[in-house]
Design an enzyme around this catalytic site. Structure first.
Site, PDB file in Angstrom:
ATOM      1  CG  ASP A 110      39.907  37.186  34.461  1.00 30.30           C
ATOM      2  OD1 ASP A 110      39.600  38.289  33.988  1.00 30.30           O
ATOM      3  OD2 ASP A 110      40.985  36.978  35.032  1.00 30.30           O
ATOM      4  CB  SER A 140      44.265  46.793  39.105  1.00 30.93           C
ATOM      5  OG  SER A 140      44.027  45.407  39.112  1.00 30.93           O
ATOM      6  CB  CYS A 198      37.588  52.717  41.439  1.00 36.50           C
ATOM      7  SG  CYS A 198      37.827  51.018  40.868  1.00 36.50           S
ATOM      8  CE  LYS A 228      63.464  37.029  38.767  1.00 39.32           C
ATOM      9  NZ  LYS A 228      64.127  37.089  40.080  1.00 39.32           N
TER      10      LYS A 228
END
EC number: 1.17.99.6
Length: 378
Positions: A134, A216, A243, A298
């Site tokens: 990733d 996302s 999706c 946050k």
């Protein structure tokens, strides 16, 4: 060295250590991807989370000297919770996307890749290997597509015949000349269900996404979310699966192969109001093991506020007023002001009127005025 035999042994070993699919491809440059990435950059469609150097994203030889092959792996994750929890009045819940339900997949895949690497080195001690998951320079999806793991769907996910798109991806660049596998032919055909299902229109066309509009991506930002897109987020507090759930290939796909990827429903679908009062330690204790915690507390709190506004949860007014009055972050204060306006009850509007008199931050002031205006428009 018989590399064909080593490949067979590696495939067999991968099944033992919890890899659901493995594929092999060349370490040639990803020429077609380069052109697409340049175009994405020109259009301003990138998220900003990617490796900024496009050359590194498409050229394995810049990452490992004289690479000869790339091994791609896929690990399937669940699409449904075995234990379900439902939102109730006064106890509204948010939702993490499926890719963040279990243990952080970065750790899971790095463990699998490390075991593969150790296996290879036990057979070829002088092999050179570079693992990535990733956050590495290469595009996991481009590697997986070329290695025959699956095809690149119109939703920009790799879709496998076996597991749909509910998979995590990782790869190893190696100095070993493994025989490469054949890519899978695109099977999306004329289907556009994922494009039609995208809440924000982020899927421009098949295989092209404007990350700046993707929910996302939005749920992972730290800034104020644009007005038009707040309305689309719903109760998502991290990620989006629209999706994927719209994809016909994913229908009925739900695999529970790996214990560490099983979701805890109280984490995957948490109560919203308690999130607003969490300390950093409490946040880490509850959410620290999942991928959705990587941006910190946050952004999740901001998304929880948007979710409470989505539900128009009157019981959350005291918590939202407290955020508006006591929170330091302008993003949280401003989003709370907007949410109070969306809920629109007397206590919420009184709090906005009071805050209008003392608030000095321009961004928060604008959100207070916006909140008051929302109520007048009803």
């Amino acid at each position: 060295m018989d590399f064909r035999k080593l490949k067979e042994e590696l495939i067999a070993y991968s099944k033992v250590i919890g890899i659901d699919k493995i594929g092999f491809t060349t370490a040639d440059p990803f020429t077609e991807l380069k052109n697409r990435l340049i175009r994405q950059q020109e259009l301003g469609y990138q998220s900003g989370f990617e490796e900024p150097d496009i050359a590194k994203r498409v050229t394995p030889s810049l990452l490992l000297d004289d690479p000869r092959s790339i091994i791609s792996i896929a690990v399937a994750y669940p699409a449904k919770m075995k234990i379900r929890v439902e939102s109730k009045k006064g106890e509204r819940r948010g939702i993490f996307s499926r890719a963040s339900w279990g243990m952080d997949y970065h750790h899971v895949l790095r463990d699998r890749l490390k075991k593969l690497e150790e296996f290879i080195l036990s057979q070829v001690p002088d092999a050179r290997i570079k693992p990535m998951v990733d956050t590495g320079e290469l595009s996991d999806r481009a590697v997986a597509e070329r290695a025959g793991i699956g095809w690149s769907g119109k939703n920009c996910s790799i879709i496998t015949p076996e597991f749909g798109s509910y998979i995590y991806l990782g790869e190893l660049i190696t100095s070993i000349p493994f025989e490469h596998d054949t890519p899978i032919e695109d099977q999306c055909g004329t289907c556009n269900k994922c494009i039609e299902a995208c809440p924000t229109g982020a899927l421009i066309q098949g295989g092209q996404i404007n990350a700046q509009r993707c929910i996302s991506f939005l749920t992972q930002t730290k800034e104020m979310i644009p007005d038009e897109l707040r309305e689309k987020i719903g109760n998502r507090i991290y990620g989006c699966d629209s999706c994927q759930t719209a994809c016909p290939v994913n229908k009925g796909k739900d695999f529970h192969f790996h214990k560490e990827l099983e979701p805890d429903p109280e984490i995957a679908k948490p109560l919203l109001k308690p999130i607003l009062k969490m300390s950093n330690r409490e946040f880490k204790n509850k959410f620290g093991t999942v991928a959705g915690s990587w941006r910190g507390k946050k952004p999740i709190q901001r998304n929880a506020i948007i979710a409470l506004a989505h539900f128009k949860d009157e019981t959350a007014i005291p918590e939202l007023v407290e955020v508006l009055q006591k929170e330091v972050s302008p993003v949280l204060k401003g989003t709370a002001a907007w949410a109070l306006g969306k809920i629109g009850k007397e206590a919420a509007l009184n709090a906005l009127e009071q805050a209008k008199e003392y608030e000095t931050d321009v961004e928060v002031q604008n959100e207070i005025i916006k909140g008051l205006t929302l109520n007048k428009e009803k």
